[in-house]
Write an enzyme that holds these catalytic residues in place. Structure first.
Site, short mmCIF file in Angstrom:
data_model
loop_
_atom_site.label_atom_id
_atom_site.label_comp_id
_atom_site.label_asym_id
_atom_site.label_seq_id
_atom_site.Cartn_x
_atom_site.Cartn_y
_atom_site.Cartn_z
N GLY A 232 36.16 -70.73 -17.61
CA GLY A 232 34.74 -70.74 -17.26
C GLY A 232 33.80 -70.06 -18.24
O GLY A 232 33.91 -70.21 -19.47
N SER B 117 25.69 -61.58 -10.08
CA SER B 117 25.26 -62.88 -9.57
C SER B 117 23.99 -62.68 -8.74
O SER B 117 23.77 -61.62 -8.15
CB SER B 117 26.35 -63.45 -8.66
OG SER B 117 25.87 -64.57 -7.96
N TYR C 133 31.67 -61.40 -1.03
CA TYR C 133 31.38 -61.71 -2.43
C TYR C 133 29.99 -61.14 -2.82
O TYR C 133 29.85 -60.49 -3.86
CB TYR C 133 31.42 -63.23 -2.65
CG TYR C 133 31.05 -63.62 -4.06
CD1 TYR C 133 31.94 -63.37 -5.12
CD2 TYR C 133 29.82 -64.21 -4.35
CE1 TYR C 133 31.60 -63.71 -6.42
CE2 TYR C 133 29.48 -64.55 -5.64
CZ TYR C 133 30.38 -64.30 -6.68
OH TYR C 133 30.03 -64.63 -7.97
N1 LIG Z 1 30.46 -69.96 -11.44
C1 LIG Z 1 29.34 -69.50 -10.92
O1 LIG Z 1 28.47 -70.28 -10.44
C2 LIG Z 1 29.03 -68.04 -10.95
C3 LIG Z 1 27.75 -67.63 -10.50
C4 LIG Z 1 27.45 -66.28 -10.53
C5 LIG Z 1 28.37 -65.37 -11.00
N2 LIG Z 1 29.60 -65.80 -11.41
C6 LIG Z 1 30.54 -64.79 -11.89
O2 LIG Z 1 31.00 -65.16 -13.18
C7 LIG Z 1 32.27 -64.56 -13.43
C8 LIG Z 1 33.20 -65.56 -14.07
O3 LIG Z 1 33.42 -66.61 -13.15
P1 LIG Z 1 33.62 -68.14 -13.57
O4 LIG Z 1 32.56 -68.90 -12.87
O5 LIG Z 1 33.77 -68.28 -15.04
O6 LIG Z 1 34.98 -68.44 -12.77
P2 LIG Z 1 36.45 -68.90 -13.20
O7 LIG Z 1 36.38 -70.12 -14.06
O8 LIG Z 1 37.21 -68.96 -11.94
O9 LIG Z 1 36.97 -67.68 -14.09
C9 LIG Z 1 37.32 -66.45 -13.51
C10 LIG Z 1 38.09 -65.63 -14.51
O10 LIG Z 1 38.45 -64.38 -13.90
C11 LIG Z 1 39.85 -64.20 -14.04
N3 LIG Z 1 40.40 -63.43 -12.92
C12 LIG Z 1 40.13 -63.59 -11.59
N4 LIG Z 1 40.86 -62.73 -10.86
C13 LIG Z 1 41.60 -62.01 -11.73
C14 LIG Z 1 42.56 -60.98 -11.59
N5 LIG Z 1 42.89 -60.51 -10.37
N6 LIG Z 1 43.13 -60.45 -12.70
C15 LIG Z 1 42.80 -60.93 -13.93
N7 LIG Z 1 41.90 -61.91 -14.14
C16 LIG Z 1 41.31 -62.45 -13.06
C17 LIG Z 1 40.42 -65.61 -14.07
O11 LIG Z 1 41.73 -65.59 -14.59
P3 LIG Z 1 42.75 -66.85 -14.38
O12 LIG Z 1 42.47 -67.76 -15.55
O13 LIG Z 1 44.08 -66.20 -14.43
O14 LIG Z 1 42.42 -67.46 -13.06
C18 LIG Z 1 39.39 -66.31 -14.94
O15 LIG Z 1 39.63 -66.05 -16.32
C19 LIG Z 1 32.74 -63.98 -12.09
O16 LIG Z 1 32.52 -62.58 -12.08
C20 LIG Z 1 31.82 -64.65 -11.07
O17 LIG Z 1 31.62 -63.84 -9.92
C21 LIG Z 1 29.95 -67.10 -11.40
#
Ligand SMILES: NC(=O)c1ccc[n+]([C@@H]2O[C@H](COP(=O)([O-])OP(=O)(O)OC[C@H]3O[C@@H](n4cnc5c(N)ncnc54)[C@H](OP(=O)(O)O)[C@@H]3O)[C@@H](O)[C@H]2O)c1
Length: 280
Positions: free
Chosen positions: A14, A139, A164
């Site tokens: 992501g 977020s 969350y």
């Molecule tokens: N997507 C949205 O719309 C959005 C909006 C607001 C904020 N955010 C924030 O953006 C950030 C990144 O999210 P994303 O959207 O890019 O989601 P994503 O594609 O699911 O990526 C999440 C990342 O966090 C890692 N991760 C999760 N749990 C973990 C753990 N216990 N130990 C080690 N690594 C872990 C995952 O590793 P794996 O590859 O091993 O799964 C992955 O690399 C998060 O903090 C999320 O809250 C996202």
């Protein structure tokens, strides 16, 4: 970013993965913190293709576990005596309440405690860089977040989205307290909202929450767009001295009223430090 060392959690997917690629293209060397060998090796392979001369590395661990966080911090500290940018970005949402081996609720542990413990553990390396930056992915969900210190681990009334939202509120409050502590050191810290982004986020949450996210993500922005504010905060001279703020679309925006409450921020800091066994 030439010659800069960037440590990033959640860089295997992501927003974090795109941010790592962009920063590598600007000259940075990346240190991934990851739990999946397959995804970390795929990401490293791609980063090495982009910049073969740089020795991008990975340290493995699950950031929801205190023992892993402590080991990760010790390993990274000894490998990287100077860290220019720390991006706390790993995060997730869980439809059912789960408890970690430390007895903590999983959303709180993954999304908030990991930022706190890793930043604390890497403090000396950040200070050694002089003008380092700590970036915390939060977020706009934090606007809906509340904090009940009697029920911080959601032992009662667990619901996925409120848990969350609370964890993302913790990210903004942590940034606020951290900025106060870092004032005068040259190290800055800011938090951000990436937008609603089409990533793997929510896919593993299970239940109807996962299905709802799958549907909503049809209208989400790309990870390339979602990574822009992280890259800006990590690299732009415009924010070299800016600290303690919350950003969206590369601009500071006002966080929720609760996220600006210093007494709440300090209480959260104290409670988190106690849970992590950190004495200041
Ligand atoms: N997507 C949205 O719309 C959005 C909006 C607001 C904020 N955010 C924030 O953006 C950030 C990144 O999210 P994303 O959207 O890019 O989601 P994503 O594609 O699911 O990526 C999440 C990342 O966090 C890692 N991760 C999760 N749990 C973990 C753990 N216990 N130990 C080690 N690594 C872990 C995952 O590793 P794996 O590859 O091993 O799964 C992955 O690399 C998060 O903090 C999320 O809250 C996202």
């Amino acid at each position: 970013m030439q010659g800069k060392v960037v440590v990033i959690t959640g860089g295997t997917s992501g927003i974090g993965q795109v941010a790592a690629e962009r920063l590598v293209a600007m000259g940075a060397r990346i240190v991934l913190v990851a739990r999946s060998k397959t995804r970390a090796e795929a990401t490293l392979g791609h980063l090495r293709e982009l910049a073969p001369a740089e020795e991008h590395t990975v340290h493995y661990g699950d950031v929801s576990r205190l023992s892993d966080l402590q080991r990760l911090a010790a390993e990274i500290r000894s490998a990287e005596p100077r860290i220019d940018v720390l991006i706390n970005n790993a995060g997730a949402l869980f439809s059912a309440r789960q408890v970690t081996e430390d007895g903590l609720e999983l959303t709180f542990a993954t999304n908030h405690l990991s930022y706190f413990v890793l930043t604390h553990g890497l403090r000396e390396s950040l200070l050694a860089a002089g003008a380092a930056r700590v970036i915390n992915t939060s977020s706009h969900a934090h606007y809906r977040g509340s904090l009940d210190f009697q029920n911080l681990q959601y032992e009662h009334d667990y619901k996925a989205f409120p848990a969350y939202c609370r964890s993302k509120l913790c990210n903004v409050l942590f940034t606020r307290s951290l900025a106060r502590r870092l004032a005068g050191t040259g190290v800055t810290t800011n938090s951000l909202h990436p937008g609603f982004v089409n990533t793997r986020f929510g896919d593993g949450s299970g239940g109807w929450t996962g299905r709802l996210f799958g549907f909503l993500k049809l209208a989400a922005i790309s990870p390339e767009k979602g990574a822009e504010t992280i890259v800006y905060l990590a690299s732009s001279g415009d924010v070299a001295k800016t600290s303690g703020l919350y950003f969206y679309k590369c601009k500071p925006v006002t966080p929720s009223k609760l996220a600006q409450d210093d007494a709440v921020a300090e209480r959260l800091w104290a409670e988190t430090a106690k849970m992590a066994g950190i004495k200041e």
